[in-house]
Design an enzyme around this catalytic site. Structure first.
Site, PDB file in Angstrom:
ATOM      1  CG  MET A  29     -16.922  43.613 -66.453  1.00 26.97           C
ATOM      2  SD  MET A  29     -16.068  45.193 -66.457  1.00 26.97           S
ATOM      3  CE  MET A  29     -14.482  44.710 -65.848  1.00 26.97           C
ATOM      4  N   GLY A  30     -17.107  39.318 -68.787  1.00 28.09           N
ATOM      5  CA  GLY A  30     -16.607  38.320 -69.740  1.00 28.09           C
ATOM      6  C   GLY A  30     -15.201  37.868 -69.407  1.00 28.09           C
ATOM      7  CG  HIS A  33     -11.544  33.439 -64.346  1.00 27.79           C
ATOM      8  ND1 HIS A  33     -12.076  33.250 -63.100  1.00 27.79           N
ATOM      9  CD2 HIS A  33     -11.376  34.779 -64.482  1.00 27.79           C
ATOM     10  CE1 HIS A  33     -12.199  34.399 -62.487  1.00 27.79           C
ATOM     11  NE2 HIS A  33     -11.789  35.368 -63.307  1.00 27.79           N
ATOM     12  N   GLY A  35     -13.377  31.016 -61.721  1.00 33.37           N
ATOM     13  CA  GLY A  35     -13.972  31.824 -60.648  1.00 33.37           C
ATOM     14  C   GLY A  35     -15.407  32.203 -61.003  1.00 33.37           C
ATOM     15  CG  HIS A  36     -16.183  34.878 -64.253  1.00 30.70           C
ATOM     16  ND1 HIS A  36     -14.985  34.968 -64.924  1.00 30.70           N
ATOM     17  CD2 HIS A  36     -16.467  36.130 -63.818  1.00 30.70           C
ATOM     18  CE1 HIS A  36     -14.574  36.226 -64.904  1.00 30.70           C
ATOM     19  NE2 HIS A  36     -15.445  36.946 -64.247  1.00 30.70           N
ATOM     20  CD  GLU A 147     -15.652  35.197 -49.913  1.00 32.91           C
ATOM     21  OE1 GLU A 147     -14.576  34.609 -49.635  1.00 32.91           O
ATOM     22  OE2 GLU A 147     -16.758  34.829 -49.456  1.00 32.91           O
ATOM     23  CD  GLN A 152     -16.898  44.376 -58.288  1.00 34.57           C
ATOM     24  OE1 GLN A 152     -16.488  45.165 -59.112  1.00 34.57           O
ATOM     25  NE2 GLN A 152     -17.089  43.093 -58.556  1.00 34.57           N
ATOM     26  CB  SER A 185     -10.662  38.619 -66.832  1.00 38.05           C
ATOM     27  OG  SER A 185     -11.853  38.090 -66.313  1.00 38.05           O
TER      28      SER A 185
HETATM   29  O1  PAF Z   1     -16.433  42.294 -61.161  1.00 33.75           O
HETATM   30  C1  PAF Z   1     -16.752  42.587 -62.329  1.00 33.75           C
HETATM   31  O2  PAF Z   1     -16.540  41.819 -63.269  1.00 33.75           O
HETATM   32  C2  PAF Z   1     -17.414  43.929 -62.604  1.00 33.75           C
HETATM   33  O3  PAF Z   1     -16.891  44.915 -61.784  1.00 33.75           O
HETATM   34  C3  PAF Z   1     -18.937  43.887 -62.519  1.00 33.75           C
HETATM   35  C4  PAF Z   1     -19.407  43.576 -61.114  1.00 33.75           C
HETATM   36  C5  PAF Z   1     -19.487  42.846 -63.483  1.00 33.75           C
HETATM   37  C6  PAF Z   1     -19.519  45.246 -62.911  1.00 33.75           C
HETATM   38  O4  PAF Z   1     -19.153  45.609 -64.192  1.00 33.75           O
END
Ligand code: PAF
Length: 291
Positions: A29-30, A33, A35-36, A147, A152, A185
């Site tokens: 979702m932008g 950081h 982690g991404h 994780e 999720q 984020s």
């Molecule tokens: O973890 C996230 O950033 C969101 O929940 C995801 C998996 C991109 C779905 O919108």
């Protein structure tokens, strides 16, 4: 790196990727950081090309205020992704993802009955909705998730299997700041005092992990049950004036059901959500793992 701001452009770019390429996909979702970026880096090691989506999904926000303040930093995000080595970035509009009513009902396997589920009604339904739609568009070989969002991740694994997507879900460890705070984020929404307070969450989780392995309540000789540990965690976090625990749950890592006794599950996880008003942070730690 190609950036596509519409579904049509993205589909065109996707059609240029050779059929035999392994596609690593990192949905985000932008407000990216480290982690991404660790997900992108992992994806690069297993795929021929890495696609990242940036889409602030409205259907997973149960609180409109939260959606309104969700950080949006697309330019910086693209810079970080280019540096990391991503090939293709998909930044769709809401209409691209939701052109009409989505009447599908996706089973979450009861994994949404604890933790975030009851506290954020509709949240996981929205996550399942967007992730499946993105999977249908991108058709990746691998999809990578952190994780930190433990519940999720479990739910995504579940419906990916249940719906027979030929996609391998890869999980990556939580990336932390040097003081232990899990990267998120939402951390950029904390003021200086709150930022100073926030590492107390992970410090408490680490202590809880030690307590769980000794199974003795600190300061006494009493044997501690999972429920007692949850209460201890809640009180310990709340002892900081800026932190308010929303829940601290000790759950079976596979079913996410609350555990009453340490013997009830092979693998056990402690999951917390903490309000650092108005920011809400989540974190988790493994308490028991049976190999
Ligand atoms: O973890 C996230 O950033 C969101 O929940 C995801 C998996 C991109 C779905 O919108």
């Amino acid at each position: 790196m190609t950036i596509c701001y519409s579904l049509a452009d993205f589909q065109q770019a996707l059609s240029l990727i050779p059929n035999n390429y392994k596609i690593g996909f990192v949905p985000t979702m932008g407000a990216l950081h480290k982690g991404h970026i660790s997900l992108v880096e992992k994806a690069l090691t297993i795929s021929d090309t890495v696609i990242v989506s940036i889409f602030v999904n409205p259907t997973q926000f149960n609180n409109p205020g939260d959606l309104a303040v969700y950080p949006r930093t697309v330019e910086e995000d693209c810079k970080k992704l280019r540096e990391a080595g991503a090939s293709l970035v998909f930044i769709p509009s809401v209409k691209d993802i939701y052109p009409g009513d989505d009447t599908r009902s996706i089973s979450l396997g009861g994994l949404d009955l604890t933790g975030e589920g009851p506290r954020r009604p509709g949240h996981f339904k929205g996550v399942a909705q967007v992730v499946t739609l993105l999977f249908d568009i991108v058709k990746p070989t691998y999809a990578l998730f952190g994780e930190k969002d433990f519940q999720q991740l479990s739910i995504i694994r579940f419906f990916t299997g249940e719906l027979n997507y030929p996609i391998e879900i890869i999980s990556c460890p939580t990336v932390r700041e040097s003081d232990g705070l899990a990267m998120s984020s939402r951390n950029m929404l904390l003021n200086a005092k709150q930022r100073e307070a926030a590492p107390h969450i992970y410090k408490t989780l680490k202590k809880a992990q030690e307590i769980a392995s000794a199974q003795i309540l600190p300061g006494s000789k009493e044997v501690i049950t999972p429920v007692m540990l949850s209460r201890w965690v809640e009180e310990e976090i709340n002892s900081h004036p800026l932190l308010k625990t929303e829940y601290a749950e000790v759950v079976n890592s596979l079913t996410l059901q609350l555990v009453q006794n340490w013997e009830d599950a092979r693998d056990i996880q402690l999951c917390v959500a903490v309000n650092v008003d108005p920011v809400r942070l989540i974190d988790n730690i493994k308490l028991k793992q049976t190999l």
